[in-house]
Design a protein around this motif. Sequence first.
Motif, short mmCIF file in Angstrom:
data_model
loop_
_atom_site.label_atom_id
_atom_site.label_comp_id
_atom_site.label_asym_id
_atom_site.label_seq_id
_atom_site.Cartn_x
_atom_site.Cartn_y
_atom_site.Cartn_z
N MET A 146 0.81 -1.19 0.00
CA MET A 146 0.00 0.00 0.00
C MET A 146 0.86 1.26 0.00
O MET A 146 0.33 2.38 0.07
CB MET A 146 -0.91 0.02 1.24
CG MET A 146 -1.87 -1.15 1.30
SD MET A 146 -2.95 -1.23 -0.13
CE MET A 146 -3.91 0.25 0.08
N THR A 147 2.20 1.09 -0.06
CA THR A 147 3.09 2.25 -0.06
C THR A 147 2.85 3.07 -1.31
O THR A 147 2.81 2.55 -2.43
CB THR A 147 4.55 1.80 -0.01
OG1 THR A 147 4.76 0.98 1.13
CG2 THR A 147 5.48 3.01 0.05
N ALA A 148 2.75 4.35 -1.07
CA ALA A 148 2.45 5.23 -2.20
C ALA A 148 3.70 5.48 -3.01
O ALA A 148 4.82 5.57 -2.45
CB ALA A 148 1.91 6.55 -1.67
N PRO A 149 3.55 5.61 -4.32
CA PRO A 149 4.72 5.93 -5.13
C PRO A 149 5.30 7.28 -4.73
O PRO A 149 4.60 8.20 -4.33
CB PRO A 149 4.15 5.98 -6.56
CG PRO A 149 2.93 5.11 -6.50
CD PRO A 149 2.33 5.33 -5.15
N LEU A 201 3.41 -1.06 -5.84
CA LEU A 201 3.77 -2.45 -5.69
C LEU A 201 2.51 -3.31 -5.64
O LEU A 201 1.47 -2.88 -5.14
CB LEU A 201 4.59 -2.65 -4.41
CG LEU A 201 5.92 -1.88 -4.35
CD1 LEU A 201 6.56 -2.08 -2.98
CD2 LEU A 201 6.87 -2.34 -5.45
N ASP A 202 2.64 -4.52 -6.05
CA ASP A 202 1.55 -5.49 -6.00
C ASP A 202 2.16 -6.80 -5.58
O ASP A 202 2.97 -7.39 -6.30
CB ASP A 202 0.86 -5.60 -7.37
CG ASP A 202 -0.40 -6.49 -7.31
OD1 ASP A 202 -0.65 -7.04 -6.21
OD2 ASP A 202 -1.04 -6.63 -8.35
N GLU A 205 1.66 -9.71 -7.73
CA GLU A 205 2.45 -9.70 -8.96
C GLU A 205 3.89 -10.12 -8.67
O GLU A 205 4.48 -10.93 -9.38
CB GLU A 205 2.40 -8.30 -9.57
CG GLU A 205 3.16 -8.21 -10.88
CD GLU A 205 3.13 -6.78 -11.46
OE1 GLU A 205 3.99 -6.51 -12.34
OE2 GLU A 205 2.34 -5.96 -11.00
N ALA A 206 4.50 -9.51 -7.62
CA ALA A 206 5.89 -9.87 -7.25
C ALA A 206 6.07 -9.65 -5.76
O ALA A 206 5.81 -8.55 -5.25
CB ALA A 206 6.88 -9.04 -8.03
N ALA A 207 6.43 -10.73 -5.08
CA ALA A 207 6.61 -10.63 -3.63
C ALA A 207 8.00 -10.10 -3.27
O ALA A 207 8.21 -9.58 -2.17
CB ALA A 207 6.39 -11.98 -2.97
N PHE A 208 9.00 -10.20 -4.17
CA PHE A 208 10.36 -9.77 -3.90
C PHE A 208 10.89 -9.01 -5.13
O PHE A 208 10.53 -9.34 -6.27
CB PHE A 208 11.29 -10.94 -3.60
CG PHE A 208 10.87 -11.73 -2.40
CD1 PHE A 208 11.23 -11.31 -1.13
CD2 PHE A 208 10.11 -12.90 -2.56
CE1 PHE A 208 10.82 -12.08 -0.03
CE2 PHE A 208 9.72 -13.63 -1.45
CZ PHE A 208 10.08 -13.21 -0.18
N HIS A 209 11.77 -8.06 -4.84
CA HIS A 209 12.44 -7.32 -5.88
C HIS A 209 13.93 -7.29 -5.55
O HIS A 209 14.34 -6.94 -4.43
CB HIS A 209 11.89 -5.88 -5.98
CG HIS A 209 10.45 -5.82 -6.37
ND1 HIS A 209 10.01 -5.75 -7.67
CD2 HIS A 209 9.31 -5.81 -5.61
CE1 HIS A 209 8.68 -5.70 -7.69
NE2 HIS A 209 8.24 -5.76 -6.44
N GLU A 210 14.77 -7.67 -6.51
CA GLU A 210 16.23 -7.72 -6.31
C GLU A 210 16.86 -6.52 -7.01
O GLU A 210 16.67 -6.29 -8.20
CB GLU A 210 16.81 -9.00 -6.91
CG GLU A 210 16.28 -10.28 -6.29
CD GLU A 210 16.78 -10.48 -4.86
OE1 GLU A 210 17.83 -9.82 -4.49
OE2 GLU A 210 16.18 -11.25 -4.10
#
Length: 852
Positions: A146-149, A201-202, A205-210
């Motif tokens: 829920m973090t805003a861009p 973020l979703d 869609e993706a639980a992790f980002h490297e």
Amino acid sequence: MCAAREGLWGRRQRTLLCCVLVAAWETAWGQLRYSVPEELPKGSFVGDVAKDLALQLAVLRDRGARILDRGRTRYFALHTNSGHLVTAERLDREQLCEGVQRCVLRCEVIVEGEMKVYTIEVEITDINDNAPSFGEGENELRMSEMTAPGSRFPLPKAHDPDVGVNSLQSYELSGDEHFSLSVQAGADGEKRPELVLAKALDREEAAFHELVLRASDGGEPARTGTARIRVSVLDANDNAPVFSQAVYAVRVPEDVPVGSTLLTLTATDADEGLNGKVKYSFKGISKKFSKIFHLDPETGSIRLLRSLDFEEDDSYHLEAQAQDGGGLSDTATVSISVTDVNDNAPELTVSSALSEISEDAPSGTVVALLHVQDRDSGANGEVRCSLVGDVPFRLRSSVGSYYSVVTARELDREEVSEYNVTVWASDGGSPSLRSSAVLALRVLDVNDNAPVFAEARYSARLPENNAEGALVLTVRAWDADWGQNARVRYRLAEGRVRGAPLSSYVSVQAETGALYALRSFDYEEVREVGLWVRAEDGGAPALSSNVSVRLLIVDENDNAPQVLYPPMAAASGAGWTGVELAPRSAEPGALVAKVVAVDADAGQNAWLSYELAKATEPGLFRVGLHSGEVRTARSPLARDAPRHSLVVVVKDQGRPALSATATLTVVLAESVAELLSELGSAAAPAEPGGSLTRWLVLAVAAVSCLFVAFLLLLLALRLRRWRRSQLLPPASGALRGVPASHFVGIDGVRAFLHSYSHEVSLTADSRKSQRRWAADSCCNTLPARPAPDKAAPLLGEDAAGARGAPPDALPVSQSLRTPRRPPCRRLPPFLLIAFPSPFCFPLRYPIMISPY
């Protein structure tokens, strides 16, 4: 245009002049600056100190030069043979000057003989020998879907110990389109990377980002460092923790106890449950700081793990993070400032010092060079130096933190030969701390004191006729100097006595100052000797002083009186003689003559007295005791002889007294003609002289000795003859049949006489002696009886009557004339003592009896 060119040229000249003046000022104050890159090997050349300071290599070799280390690591060394400054070890700028933009190392070179310090600054330039690095190779961030861009999240910072272009220059982010990189510059110029959410973020869609974060420096070639960042997408977490302050600042003293809580961080989270629970931690803390501070993850309190030191670090900047259970976090800056406490006493170091100084050193001579340093700051680091006691030294501020101890006045070794100078260094703290150093300084002697005699002048009395080499007196001189400068030698000053050199009369012993007489003095020739004795020390140049010595010759009675009148007669060498005329009509007390005498001695030894020793007519003349006048004691009489001889003795008062005689012939006459007539007559018999009297005494003594020897010899001969007479021959018919025991000793003789009843009568006249023989005693004896007209016998009247002596007894004289009868021999004189009665007994050998 020309004016513009002239103005530009003038500015360049002024700039060049300023540079030259600055360089000259630095050289004058002994400051040199060099620059070398880091990581040079040991022994690398830094600079030519001897050339840059205009020091001669001979001075460096002879006097000695060294690097002052003050207890720190020595990074440089000085070669005295070449005057080059070289590295003493490998230099790592990041280790020596961590966090400092300009790394400058300072060293000090001291030349021992000149007592001067030269400061050298060496700048260590950086090389790109370190790549940027992150504290952790992998980092994880948690974000809610829920973090805003546009939201920003701090990223770990890279650290590059290099400086300048070799330090960290840029960051790069790669890996995902959802995120971008933003670099912010802090107040201190530090670059802070931030992760910016560029796209929502979703989690489905993706639980992790490297992601990969790369840090690069500006070196040639450039060096880089990377860190992996993993972003976890969480379910909805509406609120992130929030610190109560963006910056937490606190000031603590450096002596704060270990374990104390410096401050407490506070962060709040509006969520409930696990998402509202906040935990605290340091973000990107170095290992060094992690050993000093501890952040409690639950309470947020920052506790001190070890003691602080203002002199090491005066401030600490940390970054704290508050993270909830949902992975949301907030950061805050923690600034801890350390305040100085007066916990360091001044460091007083003796850089160079003299151990001895000459007493004639001029005022202002440097005897020691001190370095003062206080690691505290402000008033706590302000140092004041002072000397203890009243000493002839003072402190003078030198270059930087140096002080010189110099002489305040000329020294005097004779007053104080050694100094222990105490230097105190006190800081300005409260309470004040201080330290001290003691300088031991020995004062060397200089020959600045002449010998001083114990007395202002000397005098001595020397009896005349002294022995050669006799000790007169001893002079003493002392020199306040020391060693060879205090060694005193004595010698005589030039002088003459009665035309002869003084050195022929007296001498002085060079070492002891003893004054000796080289000859025997005669008071009648020299009564006083004045001389000067010089005392000279062993310094260079030598110092000397003189003293007056007065030598008084004491008179001794060594001269007999000399008679001047009457004059000495030519024929008489033993005395003096003269002829004087005295009228027969002279009254008593009339002056007849005067004996005049003198004595070469002085004082009591020259006082003369006169005495009449001999006179032909005693009582006619007398002599004045002190005047020597010969006067008549009475009027001459007619019976007085016309010519009189007077012997006058002149005696002095010395001890022993000496004397002389004068012989006067006084003629009693009324006229000169009568005097001449008397002198022409026969001279009176001369009195025997003293030598004749001595010969007569010797002759009498010799005759007496011979007479005694003759008597002893005669007595010995008599005794010898008597002893022979006692030894009778055994063939004697007169004493045949008599036992031998009757003739042993005097008692034997008496027994012999009694047993044979001999009667002997002795008288002073041998012709009147009588003897009686018993009829049956011996055939050679005739009994005798005295005639009626003769005197009674002297011995044995009763015995003779009892025995009935025959009437026909003959007298002794008759019996001696009878050839058949043995004569009556006389006894020796000593037998008359043993036998008081007269007796006579027959012997073969005749014994004579003296008629004493």
